[in-house]
Design an enzyme around this catalytic site. Structure first.
Site, PDB file in Angstrom:
ATOM      1  N   ARG A   1       1.028  -1.264  -0.046  1.00 30.30           N
ATOM      2  CA  ARG A   1      -0.065   0.021  -0.013  1.00 30.30           C
ATOM      3  C   ARG A   1       0.879   1.042   0.039  1.00 30.30           C
ATOM      4  O   ARG A   1       0.486   2.459  -0.342  1.00 30.30           O
ATOM      5  CB  ARG A   1      -1.157  -0.130   1.182  1.00 30.30           C
ATOM      6  CG  ARG A   1      -2.240  -1.012   0.951  1.00 30.30           C
ATOM      7  CD  ARG A   1      -3.153  -1.445   2.146  1.00 30.30           C
ATOM      8  NE  ARG A   1      -2.578  -1.476   3.468  1.00 30.30           N
ATOM      9  CZ  ARG A   1      -2.160  -2.614   3.725  1.00 30.30           C
ATOM     10  NH1 ARG A   1      -2.422  -3.743   3.222  1.00 30.30           N
ATOM     11  NH2 ARG A   1      -1.429  -2.803   4.873  1.00 30.30           N
TER      12      ARG A   1
ATOM     13  N   GLU B   1       6.204 -10.807  15.098  1.00 28.28           N
ATOM     14  CA  GLU B   1       5.684 -11.498  16.384  1.00 28.28           C
ATOM     15  C   GLU B   1       6.389 -12.818  16.725  1.00 28.28           C
ATOM     16  O   GLU B   1       6.785 -13.192  17.649  1.00 28.28           O
ATOM     17  CB  GLU B   1       4.102 -11.346  16.433  1.00 28.28           C
ATOM     18  CG  GLU B   1       3.659 -12.104  17.743  1.00 28.28           C
ATOM     19  CD  GLU B   1       2.229 -11.671  17.754  1.00 28.28           C
ATOM     20  OE1 GLU B   1       1.862 -12.301  18.833  1.00 28.28           O
ATOM     21  OE2 GLU B   1       1.489 -11.408  17.009  1.00 28.28           O
TER      22      GLU B   1
END
Length: 178
Positions: A61, A98
């Site tokens: 994006r 993560e």
């Protein structure tokens, strides 16, 4: 009307995506709105401090807003891609996720040493990808001092982390939560 409230109203929030507890800030509704898109690009461009040689957009994006800003600023467009997506010689940078790591890359010959580069993406959350992009661009010899985003999620600390890296951060709107 609060600053950039007209932009904020064009961004849809989707609860519990991609997992429960997440409030996903969906910019596709902003992109569908010609006036909202125009205002977004104009306001992002107006916040840029000084001339830039290249706009570095983070996949994917960041490519959308980065390309529009590059045209508006009279700058070139540099693609910061996921590793393995660029042909030819590249340089890359790892960053933590993560669970595990990921890697971004640019073409080894994408910029001249000292090029003034503006980093762009749609959203800044934890800042892991943006900070890796800054390290990568600096490793390539770029002068990176500013970054621009449509959305900031301040509770996740990414914008503050970038500021700690010496980057001026501008975001049009901020949303509470994740």
């Amino acid at each position: 009307m609060a600053e950039n409230d007209d932009i904020r109203q064009r961004i849809r929030t989707i609860p519990d995506f991609p997992k429960p507890g997440i409030m996903f800030r969906d910019i596709t509704t902003l992109l569908l709105d010609a006036e909202g898109l125009r205002l977004t690009v104009e306001r992002m461009a107006a916040a840029v401090d000084g001339p830039v040689d290249l706009v570095a957009g983070i996949e994917a994006r960041g490519f959308l807003f980065g390309a529009a800003l590059a045209v508006k600023l009279g700058a070139g467009m540099l693609l910061v891609r996921k590793d393995g997506k660029l042909p030819g010689a590249t340089i890359a940078e790892d960053y933590a996720l993560e669970y595990g790591t990921d890697r971004i890359a640019i073409h080894a010959d994408a910029l001249a040493p000292g090029a003034r580069v503006l980093l762009v993406d749609d959203l800044i959350a934890t800042g892991g990808t943006a900070r890796a992009a800054v390290r990568l661009l600096r490793k390539a010899g770029a002068h990176v001092t500013q970054a621009s985003f449509v959305v900031d999620l301040p509770e996740l600390g990414g914008a503050d982390a970038l500021r700690g890296d010496g980057i001026g951060v501008h975001a049009l709107v901020a949303f509470d939560g994740h």
